[in-house]
Design a protein around this motif. Structure first.
Motif, PDB file in Angstrom:
ATOM      1  N   UNK A  78       0.810  -1.218   0.000  1.00  0.00           N
ATOM      2  CA  UNK A  78       0.000   0.000   0.000  1.00  0.00           C
ATOM      3  C   UNK A  78       0.845   1.271   0.000  1.00  0.00           C
ATOM      4  N   UNK A  79       2.145   1.141   0.273  1.00  0.00           N
ATOM      5  CA  UNK A  79       3.035   2.308   0.237  1.00  0.00           C
ATOM      6  C   UNK A  79       3.488   2.650  -1.179  1.00  0.00           C
ATOM      7  N   UNK A  80       3.422   1.697  -2.081  1.00  0.00           N
ATOM      8  CA  UNK A  80       4.022   1.858  -3.407  1.00  0.00           C
ATOM      9  C   UNK A  80       3.387   2.931  -4.284  1.00  0.00           C
ATOM     10  N   UNK A  81       2.085   3.068  -4.357  1.00  0.00           N
ATOM     11  CA  UNK A  81       1.524   4.036  -5.313  1.00  0.00           C
ATOM     12  C   UNK A  81       2.060   5.454  -5.158  1.00  0.00           C
ATOM     13  N   UNK A  82       2.329   5.895  -3.934  1.00  0.00           N
ATOM     14  CA  UNK A  82       2.789   7.275  -3.715  1.00  0.00           C
ATOM     15  C   UNK A  82       4.303   7.407  -3.607  1.00  0.00           C
ATOM     16  N   UNK A  83       5.039   6.279  -3.629  1.00  0.00           N
ATOM     17  CA  UNK A  83       6.470   6.353  -3.365  1.00  0.00           C
ATOM     18  C   UNK A  83       7.327   5.726  -4.467  1.00  0.00           C
ATOM     19  N   UNK A  84       6.833   4.709  -5.158  1.00  0.00           N
ATOM     20  CA  UNK A  84       7.642   3.998  -6.149  1.00  0.00           C
ATOM     21  C   UNK A  84       7.862   4.863  -7.391  1.00  0.00           C
ATOM     22  N   UNK A  85       9.067   4.779  -7.949  1.00  0.00           N
ATOM     23  CA  UNK A  85       9.373   5.487  -9.191  1.00  0.00           C
ATOM     24  C   UNK A  85       9.227   4.575 -10.395  1.00  0.00           C
ATOM     25  N   UNK A  86       9.466   3.268 -10.193  1.00  0.00           N
ATOM     26  CA  UNK A  86       9.442   2.310 -11.296  1.00  0.00           C
ATOM     27  C   UNK A  86       8.006   1.813 -11.513  1.00  0.00           C
ATOM     28  N   UNK A  87       7.481   1.992 -12.737  1.00  0.00           N
ATOM     29  CA  UNK A  87       6.116   1.510 -12.995  1.00  0.00           C
ATOM     30  C   UNK A  87       5.949   0.008 -12.757  1.00  0.00           C
ATOM     31  N   UNK A  88       7.018  -0.759 -13.000  1.00  0.00           N
ATOM     32  CA  UNK A  88       6.941  -2.202 -12.788  1.00  0.00           C
ATOM     33  C   UNK A  88       6.787  -2.524 -11.302  1.00  0.00           C
ATOM     34  N   UNK A  89       7.419  -1.753 -10.439  1.00  0.00           N
ATOM     35  CA  UNK A  89       7.271  -1.957  -8.997  1.00  0.00           C
ATOM     36  C   UNK A  89       5.854  -1.618  -8.565  1.00  0.00           C
ATOM     37  N   UNK A  90       5.312  -0.534  -9.080  1.00  0.00           N
ATOM     38  CA  UNK A  90       3.923  -0.169  -8.741  1.00  0.00           C
ATOM     39  C   UNK A  90       2.949  -1.250  -9.216  1.00  0.00           C
ATOM     40  N   UNK A  91       3.228  -1.801 -10.408  1.00  0.00           N
ATOM     41  CA  UNK A  91       2.347  -2.850 -10.933  1.00  0.00           C
ATOM     42  C   UNK A  91       2.411  -4.101 -10.066  1.00  0.00           C
ATOM     43  N   UNK A  92       3.597  -4.454  -9.596  1.00  0.00           N
ATOM     44  CA  UNK A  92       3.739  -5.626  -8.730  1.00  0.00           C
ATOM     45  C   UNK A  92       3.031  -5.398  -7.400  1.00  0.00           C
ATOM     46  N   UNK A  93       3.127  -4.178  -6.868  1.00  0.00           N
ATOM     47  CA  UNK A  93       2.431  -3.874  -5.619  1.00  0.00           C
ATOM     48  C   UNK A  93       0.920  -3.973  -5.808  1.00  0.00           C
ATOM     49  N   UNK A  94       0.443  -3.510  -6.949  1.00  0.00           N
ATOM     50  CA  UNK A  94      -0.994  -3.633  -7.231  1.00  0.00           C
ATOM     51  C   UNK A  94      -1.413  -5.101  -7.288  1.00  0.00           C
ATOM     52  N   UNK A  95      -0.581  -5.922  -7.884  1.00  0.00           N
ATOM     53  CA  UNK A  95      -0.891  -7.353  -7.993  1.00  0.00           C
ATOM     54  C   UNK A  95      -0.939  -8.011  -6.611  1.00  0.00           C
ATOM     55  N   UNK A  96      -0.022  -7.620  -5.745  1.00  0.00           N
ATOM     56  CA  UNK A  96      -0.001  -8.174  -4.386  1.00  0.00           C
ATOM     57  C   UNK A  96      -1.269  -7.787  -3.629  1.00  0.00           C
ATOM     58  N   UNK A  97      -1.672  -6.528  -3.752  1.00  0.00           N
ATOM     59  CA  UNK A  97      -2.903  -6.092  -3.062  1.00  0.00           C
ATOM     60  C   UNK A  97      -4.121  -6.840  -3.602  1.00  0.00           C
ATOM     61  N   UNK A  98      -4.144  -7.028  -4.917  1.00  0.00           N
ATOM     62  CA  UNK A  98      -5.317  -7.675  -5.528  1.00  0.00           C
ATOM     63  C   UNK A  98      -5.420  -9.153  -5.174  1.00  0.00           C
ATOM     64  N   UNK A  99      -4.298  -9.822  -4.914  1.00  0.00           N
ATOM     65  CA  UNK A  99      -4.337 -11.261  -4.650  1.00  0.00           C
ATOM     66  C   UNK A  99      -4.379 -11.587  -3.164  1.00  0.00           C
ATOM     67  N   UNK A 100      -3.549 -10.917  -2.374  1.00  0.00           N
ATOM     68  CA  UNK A 100      -3.421 -11.320  -0.978  1.00  0.00           C
ATOM     69  C   UNK A 100      -4.569 -10.841  -0.101  1.00  0.00           C
TER      70      UNK A 100
END
Length: 233
Positions: free
Chosen positions: A108-130
């Motif tokens: 949940x920290x990634x959307x406002x802090x990550x610079x790499x779009x791939x990292x933000x996408x992975x964080x979104x995937x984790x939220x959606x699955x877990x």
């Protein structure tokens, strides 16, 4: 004159008696057997015929893993009841719920802090699955009347769990520094979940949890590779 008055009186009496006579006649006809209305009986409905249950039916009962199926009389086959589970299944669910909860906290920290779009996408995937997976595990416990808490257990000792200080550092980071910390911490976190899932596959007895643990091990292994590729790119 007297004779005339007598006839007049007789006529008046006759007129007065006519309605009475008519009533008596009609009453007699209504009470006679020939003109009285007959009661109408309600139609009767025949009771449904129930066919007897055949006693010679057979069913195929699956055997244990590696054993052939067997044919048995139907009356000998009973409901198997709830799927069996053991103490390792309960331990896995109780540990994996807080493990997932910390992964969601980091993602949940990634959307406002990550610079790499791939990292933000992975964080979104984790939220959606877990998130849904936590609901599945809580439902598993609730269905069996098992409390979620594990008294006396320190969840921070589980492999992959990050310390409060590490979480504060991640929350304070921005840009490329956040990406680096996130990938390192989440990789360690996933490795811990994979180890827990693999152990359950060795000793657990609940088939549904076995399928879930296999899915966790497979998907989080893929996500570790994607996180490493995200930083490498």
């Amino acid at each position: 004159m007297t004779s005339r008055r007598a006839r007049l009186l007789a006529l008046v009496t006759l007129v007065l008696l006519l309605p009475v006579v008519a009533f008596v006649v009609l009453r007699a006809r209504d009470t006679s057997g020939t003109s009285a209305a007959q009661p109408v009986s309600a139609p009767t409905t025949a009771a449904p015929t129930v066919s007897p249950v055949p006693t010679d039916l057979t069913v195929i009962a699956p055997g244990r893993p590696g054993e052939p199926a067997a044919t048995r009389p139907a009356h000998e086959v009973r409901d198997a009841g709830a799927a069996p589970h053991n103490s390792f299944d309960v331990w896995f669910v109780r540990m994996m719920i807080p493990h997932h909860a910390q992964a969601l906290e980091m993602a949940q920290l990634a959307p406002d802090r990550a610079a790499n779009p791939a990292v933000r996408a992975l964080a979104d995937r984790i939220r959606a699955s877990q998130g849904p997976e936590m609901g599945l595990m809580r439902g598993w416990l609730k269905t069996r009347g098992i409390p979620e808490d594990a008294p006396g257990h320190d969840h921070g000792t589980m492999r992959g769990m990050q310390s409060p200080e590490a979480l504060r550092q991640l929350a304070a980071a921005r840009g490329a520094e956040f990406d680096r910390l996130f990938v390192r911490m989440m990789t360690e976190h996933h490795e811990g979940a994979i180890e827990m899932a693999t152990n359950l596959l060795k000793v657990g007895s609940d088939l549904t949890l076995g399928e879930f643990a296999n899915s966790v091990a497979t998907e989080q292994t893929v996500e570790i590779d994607r996180m490493r590729q995200a930083l490498a790119g």
